[in-house]
Write a protein that holds these residues in place. Structure first.
Motif, short mmCIF file in Angstrom:
data_model
loop_
_atom_site.label_atom_id
_atom_site.label_comp_id
_atom_site.label_asym_id
_atom_site.label_seq_id
_atom_site.Cartn_x
_atom_site.Cartn_y
_atom_site.Cartn_z
N GLU A 1 -20.64 -12.78 -36.37
CA GLU A 1 -21.90 -12.47 -35.68
C GLU A 1 -22.17 -13.56 -34.65
O GLU A 1 -22.44 -14.71 -35.02
CB GLU A 1 -23.03 -12.40 -36.72
CG GLU A 1 -24.35 -11.95 -36.15
CD GLU A 1 -25.47 -12.02 -37.20
OE1 GLU A 1 -26.13 -11.02 -37.42
OE2 GLU A 1 -25.68 -13.11 -37.79
N GLY B 1 -18.02 -18.31 -38.78
CA GLY B 1 -19.18 -18.79 -38.02
C GLY B 1 -20.46 -18.35 -38.71
O GLY B 1 -21.37 -17.83 -38.07
N GLN C 1 -30.70 -22.91 -33.32
CA GLN C 1 -29.99 -21.69 -33.74
C GLN C 1 -30.52 -21.21 -35.09
O GLN C 1 -30.72 -20.01 -35.30
CB GLN C 1 -28.48 -21.98 -33.80
CG GLN C 1 -27.61 -20.74 -33.72
CD GLN C 1 -27.50 -20.03 -35.04
OE1 GLN C 1 -27.43 -20.66 -36.09
NE2 GLN C 1 -27.51 -18.70 -35.02
N ILE D 1 -11.86 -21.05 -37.65
CA ILE D 1 -11.12 -19.80 -37.53
C ILE D 1 -9.74 -20.06 -36.92
O ILE D 1 -8.83 -19.23 -37.05
CB ILE D 1 -11.92 -18.77 -36.69
CG1 ILE D 1 -11.22 -17.42 -36.57
CG2 ILE D 1 -12.24 -19.31 -35.31
CD1 ILE D 1 -10.94 -16.74 -37.86
N ASP E 1 -17.66 -22.14 -41.41
CA ASP E 1 -18.26 -22.57 -40.15
C ASP E 1 -17.73 -23.96 -39.83
O ASP E 1 -17.54 -24.79 -40.72
CB ASP E 1 -19.79 -22.59 -40.23
CG ASP E 1 -20.44 -22.55 -38.86
OD1 ASP E 1 -21.04 -21.52 -38.51
OD2 ASP E 1 -20.34 -23.56 -38.12
N GLN F 1 -24.42 -26.61 -40.17
CA GLN F 1 -24.63 -25.20 -40.48
C GLN F 1 -24.23 -24.90 -41.93
O GLN F 1 -24.94 -24.16 -42.62
CB GLN F 1 -23.82 -24.31 -39.52
CG GLN F 1 -24.21 -24.43 -38.05
CD GLN F 1 -25.46 -23.62 -37.70
OE1 GLN F 1 -26.51 -23.79 -38.30
NE2 GLN F 1 -25.35 -22.78 -36.69
C1 SAM Z 1 -24.35 -18.69 -32.29
S1 SAM Z 1 -23.94 -19.37 -33.82
C2 SAM Z 1 -24.07 -17.93 -34.86
C3 SAM Z 1 -24.31 -18.26 -36.30
C4 SAM Z 1 -24.51 -17.04 -37.21
N1 SAM Z 1 -23.34 -16.20 -37.25
C5 SAM Z 1 -25.70 -16.23 -36.77
O1 SAM Z 1 -25.55 -15.18 -36.17
O2 SAM Z 1 -26.83 -16.70 -37.00
C6 SAM Z 1 -22.16 -19.59 -33.72
C7 SAM Z 1 -21.59 -20.25 -34.96
O3 SAM Z 1 -20.15 -20.28 -34.87
C8 SAM Z 1 -19.71 -21.53 -35.36
N2 SAM Z 1 -18.36 -21.81 -34.81
C9 SAM Z 1 -18.04 -22.16 -33.55
N3 SAM Z 1 -16.70 -22.35 -33.43
C10 SAM Z 1 -16.16 -22.08 -34.65
C11 SAM Z 1 -14.83 -22.09 -35.18
N4 SAM Z 1 -13.77 -22.41 -34.42
N5 SAM Z 1 -14.64 -21.76 -36.48
C12 SAM Z 1 -15.71 -21.43 -37.27
N6 SAM Z 1 -16.99 -21.43 -36.83
C13 SAM Z 1 -17.22 -21.74 -35.54
C14 SAM Z 1 -20.78 -22.50 -34.87
O4 SAM Z 1 -20.79 -23.73 -35.57
C15 SAM Z 1 -22.05 -21.69 -35.11
O5 SAM Z 1 -22.60 -21.89 -36.38
#
Ligand code: SAM
Length: 255
Positions: free
Chosen positions: A109, A43, A11, A93, A67, A72
């Motif tokens: 995002e 995230g 990622q 979240i 996150d 990350q």
């Molecule tokens: C596809 S990645 C996108 C990361 C970044 N926003 C980008 O676009 O490059 C999704 C991110 O959401 C985070 N994530 C997933 N569930 C989450 C939660 N419940 N609370 C906060 N972050 C979360 C993951 O760890 C991951 O880093």
């Protein structure tokens, strides 16, 4: 979906591509961070967008990144090192540490589609946002993702394994009513498309294919991800590879 270990590495490589830099600029443009504002990114991943937000809000503002993945957040802390106003923290979240009505804007995002309960996430976001605050959400309708090159018999099971793992594979199509229920209005949606006709290191297609292959491998489904990746490479070498994706940028205002 878990973004630790290999998935976090893939990622992060994907986020660093020219394709996603362009996508991030579209998100930033829509978010329009202003000097002194307090902005929350959920995230935040490796912090590339968070850094840009931090530079925009300046030392008297706040760019708060949350996150759930420690991998990350470690990357985000490295990325944002030295940018005043940035605060990155492990958290979910599902329950933010922030009090009510502190943020001028929030952004997610490629996050909400991976959550089990995006509705609850929107309520939690609304809680920490001021009335009139801006929300920007970027998410993909995965049914509109298109891979051309390998035989469909190889592609379809890999794509199906990914789709089965994403709790909300077509979230943009469902977001309008969810936003209204959580206390947002003035919803607007625009596409941020990407097209790759090759599999270079700077393409989203290369890293997305690696991520799909990992998911297919771990799913235990009928998919043959190694054969699929090899077929993608053959198609690329023959000049016959094509990938397109149409993420949707949704903006709304907290009422
Ligand atoms: C596809 S990645 C996108 C990361 C970044 N926003 C980008 O676009 O490059 C999704 C991110 O959401 C985070 N994530 C997933 N569930 C989450 C939660 N419940 N609370 C906060 N972050 C979360 C993951 O760890 C991951 O880093």
């Amino acid at each position: 979906m878990d973004f630790t270990g290999t998935r976090a590495e893939i990622q992060q490589r994907m986020a660093a591509t020219r394709d996603l830099a362009a996508r991030r600029m579209a998100v930033l443009h829509e978010l329009s961070p202003r000097r002194g504002e307090r902005i929350l990114e959920i995230g935040c991943g490796a912090g590339l967008l968070l850094r840009e937000i931090g530079l925009s809000v300046g030392a008297h503002g706040l760019a708060a990144g949350v996150d759930i993945s420690p991998d990350q957040i470690a990357a985000a802390e490295r990325e944002c090192d030295g940018v005043p106003g940035v605060r990155a923290a492990v958290g979910s979240i599902a329950g933010l540490e922030w009090p009510d009505a502190v943020f001028d804007a929030a952004v997610a995002e490629h996050v909400l589609e991976y959550l089990d309960d995006p509705r609850a996430a929107l309520f939690e976001l609304r809680r920490v946002m001021k009335a009139g605050a801006r929300l920007v959400v970027l998410a993909t309708n995965w049914d509109a993702d298109f891979w051309h090159g390998p035989e469909p018999e190889l592609t379809n099971p890999v794509v199906a394994a990914w789709r089965a793992e994403v709790p909300w594979p077509n979230l943009p199509a469902q977001l309008g009513p969810m936003l209204a229920a959580a206390g947002f209005s003035a919803t607007r949606q625009v596409p941020v498309p990407v097209v790759n006709s090759g599999l270079g290191e700077d393409t989203v297609a290369l890293w997305m294919s690696r991520l799909l292959a990992v998911a297919a491998e771990e799913s235990g489904a009928q998919a043959r991800p190694a054969s699929w990746l090899a077929a993608l490479d053959r198609a690329d070498a023959a000049g016959e590879f094509f990938y397109s994706s149409v993420p949707i940028l949704t903006t709304a205002v907290a009422v």
